[in-house]
Design a protein around this motif. Structure first.
Motif, mmCIF file in Angstrom:
data_model
loop_
_atom_site.group_PDB
_atom_site.id
_atom_site.type_symbol
_atom_site.label_atom_id
_atom_site.label_comp_id
_atom_site.label_asym_id
_atom_site.label_seq_id
_atom_site.Cartn_x
_atom_site.Cartn_y
_atom_site.Cartn_z
ATOM 1 N N LYS A 168 9.403 4.840 -0.681
ATOM 2 C CA LYS A 168 10.374 5.565 -1.505
ATOM 3 C C LYS A 168 11.286 4.582 -2.242
ATOM 4 C CE LYS A 168 13.714 8.034 0.421
ATOM 5 N NZ LYS A 168 14.435 9.160 1.081
ATOM 6 N N SER A 192 0.533 7.746 -1.095
ATOM 7 C CA SER A 192 1.797 8.456 -0.861
ATOM 8 C C SER A 192 2.026 9.603 -1.840
ATOM 9 C CB SER A 192 2.966 7.472 -0.950
ATOM 10 O OG SER A 192 3.128 7.016 -2.278
ATOM 11 N N LYS A 193 1.074 9.866 -2.685
ATOM 12 C CA LYS A 193 1.246 10.866 -3.742
ATOM 13 C C LYS A 193 1.691 12.238 -3.224
ATOM 14 C CE LYS A 193 -1.031 12.708 -7.803
ATOM 15 N NZ LYS A 193 -2.190 12.646 -8.666
ATOM 16 N N ASN A 194 1.162 12.662 -2.095
ATOM 17 C CA ASN A 194 1.496 13.991 -1.566
ATOM 18 C C ASN A 194 2.532 13.960 -0.445
ATOM 19 O OD1 ASN A 194 -0.245 15.430 -3.294
ATOM 20 N ND2 ASN A 194 -1.986 14.828 -2.040
ATOM 21 N N TRP A 195 3.178 12.823 -0.257
ATOM 22 C CA TRP A 195 4.232 12.747 0.749
ATOM 23 C C TRP A 195 5.451 13.499 0.219
ATOM 24 C CZ3 TRP A 195 4.389 6.945 2.643
ATOM 25 C CH2 TRP A 195 3.157 6.631 3.229
ATOM 26 N N ASN A 196 6.171 14.125 1.108
ATOM 27 C CA ASN A 196 7.376 14.858 0.717
ATOM 28 C C ASN A 196 8.588 13.932 0.799
ATOM 29 O OD1 ASN A 196 6.116 17.368 0.271
ATOM 30 N ND2 ASN A 196 5.982 17.669 2.473
ATOM 31 N N PHE A 197 8.889 13.291 -0.295
ATOM 32 C CA PHE A 197 10.033 12.384 -0.349
ATOM 33 C C PHE A 197 11.303 13.176 -0.636
ATOM 34 C CE2 PHE A 197 6.667 9.359 -1.707
ATOM 35 C CZ PHE A 197 6.834 8.419 -0.703
ATOM 36 N N HIS A 243 7.410 5.168 5.110
ATOM 37 C CA HIS A 243 7.824 6.266 4.235
ATOM 38 C C HIS A 243 9.057 5.886 3.415
ATOM 39 C CE1 HIS A 243 9.319 10.300 3.169
ATOM 40 N NE2 HIS A 243 8.040 10.649 3.214
ATOM 41 N N GLU A 244 10.082 5.378 4.076
ATOM 42 C CA GLU A 244 11.314 5.004 3.380
ATOM 43 C C GLU A 244 11.106 3.797 2.468
ATOM 44 O OE1 GLU A 244 14.462 6.425 3.160
ATOM 45 O OE2 GLU A 244 13.383 8.110 4.046
#
Length: 104
Positions: free
Chosen positions: A30, A92-97, A26-27
């Motif tokens: 980002k 990752s389009k819908n990941w909450n960054f 995730h990171e």
């Protein structure tokens, strides 16, 4: 148990391919999207779309798999991506960054 990820980023379908390994997908994604390292390969070629990843329990095995991927012919990498993600969608389009905070 810590997980490790081999991942593939691209700039567009059938475009530039970047392969990496991380213990925090995730990171890391980002960081690619924000171009935290502006002189890096992914920043230079705008590789900000996650199109493939694998999860591993062992860092050594993950690193070996990454090295294996990097030796593959481009056609094999494309087949790997398209078997899992035929449209090359940004996973990752819908990941909450949280773009206000970066891991240090």
């Amino acid at each position: 148990m810590k997980l490790w990820y081999i991942y593939i980023m691209t700039n567009k379908p059938q475009g530039v391919i970047y392969i990496g390994v991380t213990d925090n997908l995730h990171e890391r994604v980002k960081e690619h999207k924000l171009k935290i390292h502006p002189n890096s390969f992914t920043a230079k070629y705008n590789c900000d779309k996650l199109v493939y990843f694998e999860e591993w329990n062992d860092d050594f095995e993950a690193t070996q798999r990454e090295k294996q991927f990097k030796k593959w012919k481009r056609d094999w990498k494309i087949k790997l991506i398209e078997d899992m993600n035929p449209s090359w969608m940004d996973i990752s389009k819908n990941w909450n960054f949280n773009f206000n905070k970066i891991r240090e």
